[in-house]
Design a protein around this motif. Structure first.
Motif, PDB file in Angstrom:
ATOM      1  N   PHE A  60      96.351 -21.300  53.179  1.00 57.41           N
ATOM      2  CA  PHE A  60      96.936 -20.860  51.904  1.00 57.41           C
ATOM      3  C   PHE A  60      97.684 -19.535  52.051  1.00 57.41           C
ATOM      4  O   PHE A  60      98.550 -19.220  51.232  1.00 57.41           O
ATOM      5  N   LEU A 118      91.557 -25.368  41.974  1.00 54.69           N
ATOM      6  CA  LEU A 118      92.892 -25.085  42.515  1.00 54.69           C
ATOM      7  C   LEU A 118      93.807 -24.506  41.438  1.00 54.69           C
ATOM      8  O   LEU A 118      94.658 -23.650  41.717  1.00 54.69           O
ATOM      9  N   ARG A 165      93.672 -15.353  44.739  1.00 58.44           N
ATOM     10  CA  ARG A 165      94.257 -16.679  44.957  1.00 58.44           C
ATOM     11  C   ARG A 165      93.668 -17.348  46.203  1.00 58.44           C
ATOM     12  O   ARG A 165      93.280 -18.512  46.175  1.00 58.44           O
ATOM     13  N   LEU A 166      93.605 -16.611  47.294  1.00 61.08           N
ATOM     14  CA  LEU A 166      93.072 -17.171  48.533  1.00 61.08           C
ATOM     15  C   LEU A 166      91.580 -17.469  48.425  1.00 61.08           C
ATOM     16  O   LEU A 166      91.108 -18.499  48.910  1.00 61.08           O
ATOM     17  N   GLY A 188      91.009 -20.586  46.189  1.00 59.33           N
ATOM     18  CA  GLY A 188      91.395 -21.804  46.901  1.00 59.33           C
ATOM     19  C   GLY A 188      90.386 -22.185  47.968  1.00 59.33           C
ATOM     20  O   GLY A 188      90.042 -23.367  48.132  1.00 59.33           O
TER      21      GLY A 188
END
Length: 384
Positions: free
Chosen positions: A180, A308, A320-321, A324
């Motif tokens: 990602f 997600l 975000r990472l 995910g």
């Protein structure tokens, strides 16, 4: 004066803590938890205190979810390096003087016996998300190499224990962050193609590779036996192939609608080994059939898609990472467990989230969900 010191109602004090919780994610978890309690009652009501203990583990996971959700992502980031360092240090200690049970050295006594590899399921995505957050805007190939080293060290230590199931989960969590973060498809496709070719060759040459006396390099004997058993469980139907064969019989006997709640013969006549832990999906399939399986799979798919979506809406690279990666852990748990019970993947020790019995795994899931809720809350509070 009495009115000045009057405490506000409990719900009024809890409201700020509940504000921003992701409703769809909480609803998906609630439905899966209900399915877990239902299945555990059927498969474990005559198995000691499994049902009661499963409910207790869920409550503990719920408390962890609520507590972790109160910690903002910026604060979570400060735990990355210490937690990773402690986790790797404990893994090294396990390799040197760990506790051995059933031929595996996975535990260490620090006053209480713990399994340090469980720490890395959360510490690994935290650490790599922190690393790429620090490198935001100036990523170089060397940064991906450093991330790969940070991932390989704990995974190698866990594989050496040996604990393939946990190693897979930690590997997926770390690789998801690296992917990602922007890892090029050009670097992913060649090893993926080689893996597909290797699998095809193993299937084609299975009679020779799995013949008596043939030993594979790199893999332990038990790992080789698991792969050979997967390819042809009928070679040892009462031994190493028993788990897979009985799991497939239970799934097939459930048919379209299933035999009904608490009516599973394979389950209650104890043909399914580990029916409350790793192979609980077979018990669920027998009683609820294809329709029940599709509903359960739909629940996991919704949870993954919602995770997600939270990742896509996150306001920082770290969030975000991390979101995910945590989401991919849930996907891997479900995919690997259902795959091994269905006979399409080797048998490894990976439970089915919210359905299988297991206190440590449930606590890890609770913390993972708490992290997702924290990221979702921070986004909503910023928007408001």
């Amino acid at each position: 004066m009495a009115a000045v010191f009057e405490k506000p109602p409990v719900m009024q004090r809890l409201a700020p803590m509940l504000q921003g919780f992701d409703g769809p994610l909480a609803f998906a978890v609630f439905l899966l938890a209900c399915a877990g309690l239902l299945t555990m009652y059927s498969s474990g009501y005559d198995h000691g205190t499994r049902f009661v203990d499963h409910g207790r583990n869920m409550l503990i996971a719920g408390v962890l979810l609520f507590v972790v959700a109160q910690v903002p992502p910026q604060r979570l980031m400060t735990f990355a390096v210490p937690l990773y360092t402690i986790g790797v240090g404990l893994l090294i200690a396990v390799a040197v003087f760990g506790v051995t049970k059933k031929g595996a050295r996975r535990w260490i006594n620090v006053g209480v016996v713990i399994q340090p590899s469980e720490i890395l399921k959360i510490a690994m995505p935290l650490m790599l998300s922190w690393w790429f957050q620090k490198r935001e805007g100036q990523l170089r190939p060397l940064d991906f190499l450093v991330a790969a080293v940070l991932l390989v060290i704990p995974v190698g230590l866990i594989v050496k224990q040996p604990d393939l199931g946990t190693a897979i989960l930690v590997m997926v969590a770390g690789f998801a962050v690296i992917f990602f973060a922007g890892l090029s498809w050009k670097l992913i496709l060649p090893p993926a193609a080689l893996g597909i070719v290797a699998i095809a060759l193993i299937i084609f040459f299975e009679p020779r590779l799995c013949a008596e006396g043939v030993r594979w390099p790199v893999l332990h004997d038990y790992q080789q036996q698991r792969i050979c058993t997967l390819l042809d469980p009928s070679k040892d139907p009462l031994g190493k192939g028993f788990h897979i064969i009985q799991g497939m019989i239970a799934i097939g006997s459930g048919g379209f609608t299933g035999k009904g709640f608490m009516q599973g013969t394979q389950t209650h006549l104890e043909f399914i080994p580990e029916r409350t832990t790793d192979f609980i999906f077979a018990a669920f399939s027998e009683e609820f059939g294809l329709i029940g399986n599709l509903c359960l799979i739909a629940g996991f798919i919704f949870l993954v898609l919602r995770g997600l979506a939270i990742a896509l809406e996150a306001s920082t690279v770290f969030s975000r990472l991390l979101a995910g990666s945590i989401t991919m852990i849930f996907f891997t748990y479900a995919f690997v467990n259902m795959g091994m019970v269905s006979g399409i993947l080797p048998v490894v020790g990976v439970p089915l989230p919210f359905i299988s019995y297991g206190g440590t795994a449930m606590a890890t899931l609770g913390m993972g969900l708490g992290i997702l809720m924290s990221i979702a809350k921070s986004r909503r509070l910023v928007q408001s």
